[in-house]
Design a protein around this motif. Structure first.
Motif, PDB file in Angstrom:
ATOM      1  N   ASP A 163       7.802 -17.115 -34.727  1.00 61.88           N
ATOM      2  CA  ASP A 163       6.462 -16.195 -35.427  1.00 61.88           C
ATOM      3  C   ASP A 163       5.281 -15.411 -34.306  1.00 61.88           C
ATOM      4  OD1 ASP A 163       7.945 -16.703 -37.555  1.00 61.88           O
ATOM      5  OD2 ASP A 163       6.804 -18.470 -38.497  1.00 61.88           O
ATOM      6  N   MET A 164       5.237 -16.226 -32.704  1.00 62.24           N
ATOM      7  CA  MET A 164       4.797 -15.790 -32.166  1.00 62.24           C
ATOM      8  C   MET A 164       5.022 -14.603 -31.088  1.00 62.24           C
ATOM      9  SD  MET A 164       1.511 -17.539 -33.315  1.00 62.24           S
ATOM     10  CE  MET A 164       1.775 -18.534 -34.142  1.00 62.24           C
ATOM     11  N   VAL A 165       4.231 -13.935 -31.432  1.00 63.95           N
ATOM     12  CA  VAL A 165       3.780 -12.702 -30.032  1.00 63.95           C
ATOM     13  C   VAL A 165       2.677 -12.090 -29.335  1.00 63.95           C
ATOM     14  CG1 VAL A 165       4.099 -10.183 -30.426  1.00 63.95           C
ATOM     15  CG2 VAL A 165       5.261 -11.065 -31.954  1.00 63.95           C
ATOM     16  N   ALA A 166       3.253 -12.156 -27.762  1.00 69.37           N
ATOM     17  CA  ALA A 166       2.727 -12.284 -27.366  1.00 69.37           C
ATOM     18  C   ALA A 166       2.632 -11.332 -26.127  1.00 69.37           C
ATOM     19  CB  ALA A 166       2.721 -13.425 -25.193  1.00 69.37           C
ATOM     20  N   LYS A 167       2.011 -10.650 -25.682  1.00 63.66           N
ATOM     21  CA  LYS A 167       1.085  -9.109 -24.608  1.00 63.66           C
ATOM     22  C   LYS A 167       0.302  -8.949 -24.147  1.00 63.66           C
ATOM     23  CE  LYS A 167       2.293  -6.321 -29.331  1.00 63.66           C
ATOM     24  NZ  LYS A 167       2.337  -5.068 -30.289  1.00 63.66           N
ATOM     25  N   ALA A 168       1.302  -8.506 -22.783  1.00 65.07           N
ATOM     26  CA  ALA A 168      -0.062  -8.005 -22.066  1.00 65.07           C
ATOM     27  C   ALA A 168      -0.912  -7.278 -22.045  1.00 65.07           C
ATOM     28  CB  ALA A 168       0.922  -8.287 -20.384  1.00 65.07           C
ATOM     29  N   VAL A 169      -2.119  -6.517 -22.143  1.00 65.41           N
ATOM     30  CA  VAL A 169      -2.673  -5.689 -22.578  1.00 65.41           C
ATOM     31  C   VAL A 169      -3.511  -4.806 -21.402  1.00 65.41           C
ATOM     32  CG1 VAL A 169      -3.862  -3.769 -23.689  1.00 65.41           C
ATOM     33  CG2 VAL A 169      -3.151  -6.219 -24.533  1.00 65.41           C
ATOM     34  N   PHE A 170      -2.877  -3.835 -20.774  1.00 69.23           N
ATOM     35  CA  PHE A 170      -3.673  -3.089 -19.897  1.00 69.23           C
ATOM     36  C   PHE A 170      -4.531  -1.457 -19.183  1.00 69.23           C
ATOM     37  CE2 PHE A 170       0.245  -4.463 -18.575  1.00 69.23           C
ATOM     38  CZ  PHE A 170       0.934  -3.101 -17.702  1.00 69.23           C
ATOM     39  N   GLU A 171      -4.850  -0.806 -18.627  1.00 73.21           N
ATOM     40  CA  GLU A 171      -4.933  -0.103 -18.368  1.00 73.21           C
ATOM     41  C   GLU A 171      -3.477  -0.038 -17.626  1.00 73.21           C
ATOM     42  OE1 GLU A 171      -8.092   0.218 -15.776  1.00 73.21           O
ATOM     43  OE2 GLU A 171      -9.833  -0.542 -17.029  1.00 73.21           O
ATOM     44  N   THR A 172      -3.703   1.942 -17.250  1.00 72.05           N
ATOM     45  CA  THR A 172      -2.085   2.248 -17.129  1.00 72.05           C
ATOM     46  C   THR A 172      -2.618   3.372 -16.327  1.00 72.05           C
ATOM     47  OG1 THR A 172       0.356   3.142 -16.973  1.00 72.05           O
ATOM     48  CG2 THR A 172      -1.022   2.911 -18.873  1.00 72.05           C
ATOM     49  N   PRO A 173      -2.218   3.916 -15.212  1.00 71.24           N
ATOM     50  CA  PRO A 173      -2.178   3.368 -14.176  1.00 71.24           C
ATOM     51  C   PRO A 173      -3.246   2.598 -13.486  1.00 71.24           C
ATOM     52  CG  PRO A 173      -1.621   5.198 -13.746  1.00 71.24           C
ATOM     53  CD  PRO A 173      -1.368   5.264 -15.090  1.00 71.24           C
ATOM     54  N   ILE A 174      -3.370   1.138 -12.763  1.00 68.33           N
ATOM     55  CA  ILE A 174      -4.543   0.569 -12.630  1.00 68.33           C
ATOM     56  C   ILE A 174      -5.105   1.818 -10.961  1.00 68.33           C
ATOM     57  CG2 ILE A 174      -5.613  -0.997 -12.055  1.00 68.33           C
ATOM     58  CD1 ILE A 174      -3.758  -2.905 -13.272  1.00 68.33           C
ATOM     59  N   PRO A 175      -6.407   2.217 -11.112  1.00 70.24           N
ATOM     60  CA  PRO A 175      -6.850   2.917  -9.467  1.00 70.24           C
ATOM     61  C   PRO A 175      -6.453   1.965  -8.580  1.00 70.24           C
ATOM     62  CG  PRO A 175      -7.562   3.713 -11.786  1.00 70.24           C
ATOM     63  CD  PRO A 175      -6.839   2.621 -12.141  1.00 70.24           C
ATOM     64  N   ALA A 176      -5.800   2.721  -7.273  1.00 69.91           N
ATOM     65  CA  ALA A 176      -6.371   1.488  -6.374  1.00 69.91           C
ATOM     66  C   ALA A 176      -7.761   2.002  -5.906  1.00 69.91           C
ATOM     67  CB  ALA A 176      -5.240   1.867  -5.320  1.00 69.91           C
ATOM     68  N   PRO A 177      -8.308   0.639  -4.890  1.00 79.11           N
ATOM     69  CA  PRO A 177      -7.796  -0.336  -4.316  1.00 79.11           C
ATOM     70  C   PRO A 177      -7.969  -1.207  -4.877  1.00 79.11           C
ATOM     71  CG  PRO A 177      -9.593   0.201  -3.378  1.00 79.11           C
ATOM     72  CD  PRO A 177      -9.265   1.189  -4.214  1.00 79.11           C
ATOM     73  N   ILE A 178      -7.255  -2.442  -5.881  1.00 78.62           N
ATOM     74  CA  ILE A 178      -7.179  -3.453  -6.051  1.00 78.62           C
ATOM     75  C   ILE A 178      -7.125  -5.160  -5.246  1.00 78.62           C
ATOM     76  CG2 ILE A 178      -6.045  -5.443  -7.669  1.00 78.62           C
ATOM     77  CD1 ILE A 178      -3.926  -2.552  -9.023  1.00 78.62           C
ATOM     78  N   GLN A 179      -8.235  -5.672  -5.449  1.00 76.85           N
ATOM     79  CA  GLN A 179      -8.296  -6.519  -4.463  1.00 76.85           C
ATOM     80  C   GLN A 179      -8.276  -8.089  -5.522  1.00 76.85           C
ATOM     81  OE1 GLN A 179      -9.539  -7.078  -2.015  1.00 76.85           O
ATOM     82  NE2 GLN A 179      -9.934  -5.383  -2.182  1.00 76.85           N
ATOM     83  N   ALA A 180      -6.842  -9.153  -4.885  1.00 78.25           N
ATOM     84  CA  ALA A 180      -6.584 -10.012  -5.291  1.00 78.25           C
ATOM     85  C   ALA A 180      -7.440 -11.141  -6.350  1.00 78.25           C
ATOM     86  CB  ALA A 180      -5.571 -10.695  -4.088  1.00 78.25           C
ATOM     87  N   GLY A 181      -7.014 -11.613  -7.346  1.00 80.79           N
ATOM     88  CA  GLY A 181      -8.013 -11.554  -7.832  1.00 80.79           C
ATOM     89  C   GLY A 181      -8.488 -11.068  -9.186  1.00 80.79           C
ATOM     90  N   ASP A 182      -8.663  -9.898  -9.098  1.00 78.44           N
ATOM     91  CA  ASP A 182      -9.712  -8.780  -9.929  1.00 78.44           C
ATOM     92  C   ASP A 182      -8.695  -8.496 -11.024  1.00 78.44           C
ATOM     93  OD1 ASP A 182     -11.030  -7.453  -8.184  1.00 78.44           O
ATOM     94  OD2 ASP A 182      -9.583  -5.735  -8.124  1.00 78.44           O
ATOM     95  N   ARG A 183      -9.783  -9.132 -12.331  1.00 82.70           N
ATOM     96  CA  ARG A 183      -9.215  -9.251 -13.841  1.00 82.70           C
ATOM     97  C   ARG A 183      -8.779  -7.128 -14.039  1.00 82.70           C
ATOM     98  NH1 ARG A 183     -11.397 -11.314 -19.473  1.00 82.70           N
ATOM     99  NH2 ARG A 183     -10.075 -10.494 -20.774  1.00 82.70           N
ATOM    100  N   ILE A 184      -7.637  -7.636 -14.212  1.00 79.88           N
ATOM    101  CA  ILE A 184      -6.938  -5.756 -15.081  1.00 79.88           C
ATOM    102  C   ILE A 184      -6.162  -5.989 -16.160  1.00 79.88           C
ATOM    103  CG2 ILE A 184      -6.784  -4.887 -12.394  1.00 79.88           C
ATOM    104  CD1 ILE A 184      -3.858  -6.212 -12.316  1.00 79.88           C
ATOM    105  N   ALA A 185      -6.018  -7.100 -16.453  1.00 80.74           N
ATOM    106  CA  ALA A 185      -5.148  -7.351 -18.439  1.00 80.74           C
ATOM    107  C   ALA A 185      -5.970  -8.815 -18.637  1.00 80.74           C
ATOM    108  CB  ALA A 185      -3.436  -7.510 -17.545  1.00 80.74           C
ATOM    109  N   THR A 186      -5.379  -8.556 -20.108  1.00 79.86           N
ATOM    110  CA  THR A 186      -5.612  -8.782 -21.298  1.00 79.86           C
ATOM    111  C   THR A 186      -4.163  -9.905 -22.237  1.00 79.86           C
ATOM    112  OG1 THR A 186      -7.579  -8.294 -21.201  1.00 79.86           O
ATOM    113  CG2 THR A 186      -6.777 -10.165 -22.975  1.00 79.86           C
ATOM    114  N   LEU A 187      -3.897 -11.375 -21.696  1.00 77.59           N
ATOM    115  CA  LEU A 187      -2.896 -11.852 -22.317  1.00 77.59           C
ATOM    116  C   LEU A 187      -3.182 -11.554 -23.868  1.00 77.59           C
ATOM    117  CD1 LEU A 187      -0.316 -12.962 -22.965  1.00 77.59           C
ATOM    118  CD2 LEU A 187      -1.173 -15.076 -21.992  1.00 77.59           C
ATOM    119  N   VAL A 188      -2.316 -11.207 -24.803  1.00 79.13           N
ATOM    120  CA  VAL A 188      -3.158 -10.991 -26.574  1.00 79.13           C
ATOM    121  C   VAL A 188      -1.687 -12.013 -26.620  1.00 79.13           C
ATOM    122  CG1 VAL A 188      -3.664  -9.907 -28.260  1.00 79.13           C
ATOM    123  CG2 VAL A 188      -4.290  -8.689 -26.039  1.00 79.13           C
TER     124      VAL A 188
END
Length: 388
Positions: A318-343
């Motif tokens: 009965d569970m639902v999982a979603k990845a919630v994030f901005e779209t599109p994400i502006p560059a530059p992006i560094q590896a490890g930057d928090r850019i989304a949330t798992l709900v």
């Protein structure tokens, strides 16, 4: 910014969708109760766990913790000896009517015997001996207990003695007892194993550990019982099954028999009705987010650490999982930057949120690249980041 809720792939959904709250109520006869899964700090059962209560001998966990710290620091040795004062003998001896190690006044007792006397025999005399020899007197030792307890995060505890004997100003909560048990298990594994010993002989007298779970085939390996007339019967306990460790505190039971039965019932319920699964492995991509003005069109979303969660066994479907994030994400992006949330959402559970980060870096397009991209967007109407 435009928020995007993107369902995870079937592969991730199949891994299990979880909740940190029990999906079902469960009654207990205890006045206070708390059951948690230690690996995930998931609360399985909470009944007045933050209400102060007389902890009786369960507060000896704090007395032992103070002793463990001195031993681990090297300022004290297991072979050192402590003197038994007349006061310790009178307050904690057989004549006092409480639990005792049967120490004799004037005796010299090794620390390793006193430690077992506190843990296995719940000796009040052993506690007073330790307090007097470490701090000069019991009141000074209790003050040190209070200072250290606050440093450990025990915010609703106050000690006036080393034994847990009744006093209106001597109290703990089930939550603080679980936290203290967790510290003992993790900070002092070399001493924690003593909590699983079932008997200890001193002065020619054999006494057995009162923890009822140690005599049942359920993986129990600690920690401490307690009983006074005002507190009732209590137990702080831990057990391991299939790699899962549960911690439990119960207090306010009416009899030794009721404590034994309720402890077994709650611990068995926790193992039987809940499971811990790894939802995500560290670095495992679970979705991709579109990138704005980047040298790559997408960036993978990953978890920094393994994501282990405990849930009721019947809750997955009965569970639902979603990845919630901005779209599109502006560059530059560094590896490890928090850019989304798992709900994670589902019936009979609070919404849970966990951070997701960029799995790799994405550089911004060059100046001329951005001009070309802007022109292309103007012609074809590609979406741009916008205010939420």
């Amino acid at each position: 910014m435009i928020a995007l809720a993107r369902h995870l792939t079937p592969f991730v959904l199949a891994a299990g969708l979880l909740t940190a709250m029990p999906a079902q109520a469960f009654e207990t006869k205890a006045r206070h109760a708390l059951v948690i899964d230690l690996d995930t700090d998931t609360v399985l059962l909470d009944k007045d766990a933050d209400v102060p209560m007389p902890p009786s001998s369960m507060s000896k966990l704090m007395t032992a913790y103070m002793l463990f710290e001195r031993l681990k620091s090297g300022s004290l040795s297991l072979d050192d000896t402590f003197s038994v004062s007349e006061n310790a003998w009178r307050k904690g001896g057989a004549a006092s009517g409480g639990s005792t190690m049967f120490l004799n006044p004037g005796a010299q007792v090794k620390v390793h015997d006193l430690m077992r006397g506190i843990i296995i025999q719940s000796g009040n005399d052993a506690c007073v001996v330790v307090a007097e020899n470490l701090a000069g007197d019991e009141a000074t030792f209790a003050a040190a207990m209070n200072r250290r307890a606050k440093e450990l995060g025990l915010t609703n505890s106050h000690f006036v003695n080393a034994t847990g004997l009744p006093d209106p100003e001597h109290y703990m909560t089930a939550h603080d007892l679980v936290l203290l048990a967790e510290h003992i298990i993790r900070d002092f594994p070399e001493f924690y194993e003593i909590y699983g010993e079932t008997k200890f002989t001193y002065n020619g007298i054999v006494q057995h550990n009162r923890n009822p779970l140690l005599y049942m085939n359920m993986g129990a390996d600690g920690l401490k019982t307690g009983h006074t007339n005002i507190a009732g019967f209590g137990l702080t306990a831990s057990a391991v099954q299939d790699g899962r460790r549960l911690l439990m505190v119960i207090n306010g039971l009416q009899s030794n028999k009721e404590r034994s039965e309720e402890a077994e019932r709650l611990m068995s319920w926790g193992f039987r009705n809940f499971e811990t699964v790894t939802l995500l492995k560290a670095g495992q991509p679970i979705s991709d987010a579109d990138v704005w003005m980047g040298e790559e069109e997408t960036v993978p979303l990953v978890s920094v650490n393994d994501l282990k969660i405990t849930l009721p066994r019947a809750a997955r479907r009965d569970m639902v999982a979603k990845a919630v994030f901005e779209t599109p994400i502006p560059a530059p992006i560094q590896a490890g930057d928090r850019i989304a949330t798992l709900v994670l959402t589902g019936p009979d559970m609070a919404k849970l949120e966990y951070p997701l980060v960029a799995g790799r870096a994405v550089e911004q397009l060059s100046f001329f690249g951005r001009i070309l991209a802007s022109a292309r967007n103007a012609v074809f109407g590609t979406a741009q980041p916008a205010a939420h």
